[in-house]
Design an enzyme around this catalytic site. Structure first.
Site, PDB file in Angstrom:
ATOM      1  N   GLY A   1     -11.364   7.948   6.125  1.00  0.00           N
ATOM      2  CA  GLY A   1     -12.461   8.855   6.439  1.00  0.00           C
ATOM      3  C   GLY A   1     -13.809   8.200   6.643  1.00  0.00           C
TER       4      GLY A   1
ATOM      5  N   LYS B   1       0.874  -1.165   0.000  1.00  0.00           N
ATOM      6  CA  LYS B   1       0.000   0.000   0.000  1.00  0.00           C
ATOM      7  C   LYS B   1       0.919   1.225   0.000  1.00  0.00           C
ATOM      8  CE  LYS B   1      -3.449   2.712   2.415  1.00  0.00           C
ATOM      9  NZ  LYS B   1      -4.210   2.971   3.662  1.00  0.00           N
TER      10      LYS B   1
END
Length: 252
Positions: free
Chosen positions: A183, A95
């Site tokens: 988020g 990632k």
């Protein structure tokens, strides 16, 4: 929805889980199990390839794909150096996360593009974390990114999807899987992403910081499965005007 496949690997779960912020390895292990996630991300600083019994990897089942997270990198060069530890840590999945400013933690688009291009050339699987930028998403696709991971809102904020129009553009135009990352604070936020057409979501803070992380992980898993079923059911399109649910013909 089409089956989820990234870099030739199939995933039955569309919920990926981050491993930061958990209170203990046991709590993390329980949350991952209840999430039914088949891919988790792990920061390099929590991995010691020289002692596999004394790092976070010992708490993750062998059947789960581990993506090494370059979190903490501020430049492409730093991210590339972190990625080079991947095989020693037992994975080729990276990632790519580069954020030079420790306050807003927004990903650097220029450095991310350079890092992904280099990481892919090393034969590694690159999953870049990015702003909800449709142009950057295509650029990353062009240099070989295996998926793109646009943020829904700033990392750790739990505010839900604040970039819907841009995310919709990325999803509509992407030829690689789109994983909405960062988020998302509630299962309903994750369901919204799946209903928009995202291939998967990645959740960390919302699960790890909950009073009961295992229960929250289970809630995310259940809600995402429900959203996927709803997509597969071919839901009726929204209408601009009202439509009666009972037919008017035959009424006296």
């Amino acid at each position: 929805m089409k089956p989820l496949q990234i870099a030739g690997k199939k995933f039955s779960s569309r919920l990926f889980v981050g491993t930061g912020k958990f209170g203990s390895p046991d709590t993390m292990r329980e949350a991952i199990a209840k999430s039914h996630s088949e891919l988790v991300t792990v920061a390099l600083r929590r991995v010691d390839p020289g002692d596999p019994t004394d790092n976070i990897l010992s708490a993750i089942d062998d059947n789960i794909t581990v993506a090494l997270n370059t979190s903490g990198a501020r430049t492409a060069d730093e991210a590339i150096r972190i990625a080079e530890f991947a095989e020693a840590a037992g994975t080729k999945w990276i990632k790519v996360e580069i954020h030079p400013d420790p306050h807003h933690l927004l990903p650097d688009p220029v450095e991310t593009l350079a890092a992904v291009e280099a990481i892919v050339k090393k034969g590694l699987i690159a999953l870049p974390y990015i702003n909800a930028d449709p142009v950057l998403a295509k650029r990353l696709e062009d240099v070989g990114a295996h998926a793109v991971m646009p943020l829904a809102a700033p990392i750790g904020t739990n505010r839900g999807i604040e970039n819907r129009p841009m995310l919709e553009m990325i999803i509509a135009n992407s030829l690689v899987p789109v994983v909405v990352d960062a988020g998302l604070g509630m299962p309903s936020h994750a369901a919204e992403a799946i209903e928009m057409g995202a291939d998967a979501v990645l959740i960390n803070t919302a699960i790890a910081s909950a009073g009961d992380p295992g229960l929250m992980a289970e809630a995310f898993a259940d809600t995402i499965r429900a959203a996927e079923k709803a997509k597969n059911a071919k839901p009726a399109s929204p209408r601009a005007s009202a439509s009666p649910s009972s037919p008017l013909k035959g009424i006296l």
